[in-house]
Design an enzyme around this catalytic site. Structure first.
Site, PDB file in Angstrom:
ATOM      1  N   TYR A 130      44.239  40.536  52.660  1.00 27.71           N
ATOM      2  CA  TYR A 130      45.510  39.720  53.635  1.00 27.71           C
ATOM      3  C   TYR A 130      45.594  40.616  54.978  1.00 27.71           C
ATOM      4  O   TYR A 130      45.861  39.784  55.929  1.00 27.71           O
ATOM      5  CB  TYR A 130      46.958  40.131  52.525  1.00 27.71           C
ATOM      6  N   GLU A 145      49.469  36.154  42.626  1.00 25.93           N
ATOM      7  CA  GLU A 145      48.381  36.440  41.871  1.00 25.93           C
ATOM      8  C   GLU A 145      47.940  37.958  41.306  1.00 25.93           C
ATOM      9  O   GLU A 145      47.695  38.031  40.530  1.00 25.93           O
ATOM     10  CB  GLU A 145      47.348  36.848  43.514  1.00 25.93           C
TER      11      GLU A 145
END
Length: 399
Positions: A98, A140
């Site tokens: 990310y 997640e």
């Protein structure tokens, strides 16, 4: 929740940022793949990158999340976040990726909007990004933990034990774990990622629905061969059709996907599909038969012709086994004798639905938009209409 100061900045700049997001997405991916070419080779879908659909999906999701933060600050878009997170988990996305995305996305934002990206604007949109990213990481993490707890985490090797040509362009593959261990549990409607090594050495993954109800030893997936028609042919689907036979092995992820049956046996259901969208519906129907579902079930399917309707016999057979079910099939090119009111595009005006019906949709985006509109007109609550899209979710990218 977005801070009050950032909310004011995002609200004021959302039209400009939203309007520029397609160009920002283009530059983001160009910069990302220039710096990290292995991500395009082994993670991102090269076909979707070539066609531009992945770029549209990114722009749509980011703009929708930002708009939600400023328009409905007390309601998080969990449905969108969970759909993205399930897809990410099936590909093995990690938290460490990310910051890489943030670096290249905000470089593209500054490149496209120039001096309009003041430190205040950059800070506000960075807050939006990390609210979305951290929410995805949290979902997640839970998905990975559940997979590890059930012994299904990571990629596993499976052996093809049967291959069936269902139509000219759809094949089903029956698979069993190559190590002889039990097949992981899943829920009807879920998918797995299938990863293959292509002739150029790239390791590409695609998602395919599990066909059939949960069982202990084998898994069956349905694969439609993708013809580009102006864009590149589907790399993985064509590889599977051309090169994978009985005895071949494939890498599969754990099962993921949030389009799953979660209704009691007294809940009326609508299972609507088009094309290869039939595959999760077959799993749901088999599960309903196995559980003895007694409430009304309306089965709707659209296809070009009966010959192109994959798993048609199973579709009919499972519906016939339910206590209170009716199937409606629409064909653009029907056989002689097919009802005229079931020819062409799906029209639900003459299809009765029981009060409290919960709907599950899977198929091309125009089909699902049309069906959802008709269901809303029939009085179904928006919260009772669930969908799955094969490929990038462009619903949010639509104007």
């Amino acid at each position: 929740m977005l801070s009050e100061q950032s909310a004011a900045v995002v609200r004021a700049t959302l039209p400009a940022v939203g309007g520029a997001l397609p160009e920002i997405s283009d530059r983001f991916y160009a910069g990302l793949f220039a710096a990290r070419p292995e991500l395009l080779r082994d993670l991102f879908n090269r076909g979707n990158q070539s066609s531009g659909t992945q770029r549209q999906a990114l722009a749509g999701a980011f703009a929708a999340f930002a708009a939600q933060l400023v328009e409905r600050p007390d309601v998080r878009p969990d449905a969108m976040l969970h759909r993205i997170a399930h897809k990410h988990a099936s590909l093995g996305i990690t938290p460490e990726q990310y910051p890489v995305v943030h670096e290249h996305l905000f470089a593209a934002l500054a490149d496209v909007l120039g001096e309009a990206v003041t430190p205040q604007v950059a800070a506000a949109w960075t807050e939006v990004y990390w609210l979305m990213a951290n929410a995805l990481v949290a979902v997640e993490k839970r998905l990975y933990a559940a997979a590890e707890a059930s012994g299904t985490g990571g990629w596993r090797t499976w052996e093809v034990v049967e291959r069936v040509a269902e139509t000219a362009d759809v094949a089903t593959f029956l698979l069993r774990p190559a190590d002889g261990a039990p097949a992981p549990a899943f829920r009807a409607g879920q998918y797995v990622s299938v990863r293959v090594e292509l002739p150029d050495g790239a390791r590409q993954a695609r998602q395919y629905s599990i066909v059939g109800a949960p069982g202990p030893s084998v898994r069956r997936i349905g694969v439609k061969r993708v013809h580009g028609g102006g864009t590149p042919d589907g790399e993985v689907s064509n590889h599977l059709h051309a090169r994978v036979e009985v005895g071949s092995t494939l890498d599969l992820s754990a099962p993921y996907g949030d389009l799953v049956l979660d209704a009691g046996d007294r809940t009326p259901l609508l299972l609507a599909s088009a094309g290869i969208g039939v595959t999760p519906m077959i799993a749901m129907l088999e599960q309903l038969v196995a559980s003895g579902h007694g409430a009304p079930v309306t089965v709707v399917h659209a296809d070009r012709s009966p010959a192109e309707h994959a798993l048609r016999a199973e579709h009919q057979a499972y519906a016939a086994k339910l206590e209170d079910a009716v199937a409606h099939f629409w064909y653009e090119r029907p056989q002689p004798g097919h009802p005229a009111d079931r020819t062409g595009l799906v029209d639900l005006s003459g299809v009765p639905l029981a009060p409290g019906t919960r709907a599950y949709l899977c198929g091309p985006l125009p089909f699902m938009r049309a069906v959802r509109t008709q269901l809303l007109e029939k009085g179904l609550a928006p919260a009772d209409i669930h969908y799955e899209i094969f490929g990038p979710d462009l619903w949010l990218a639509a104007p």
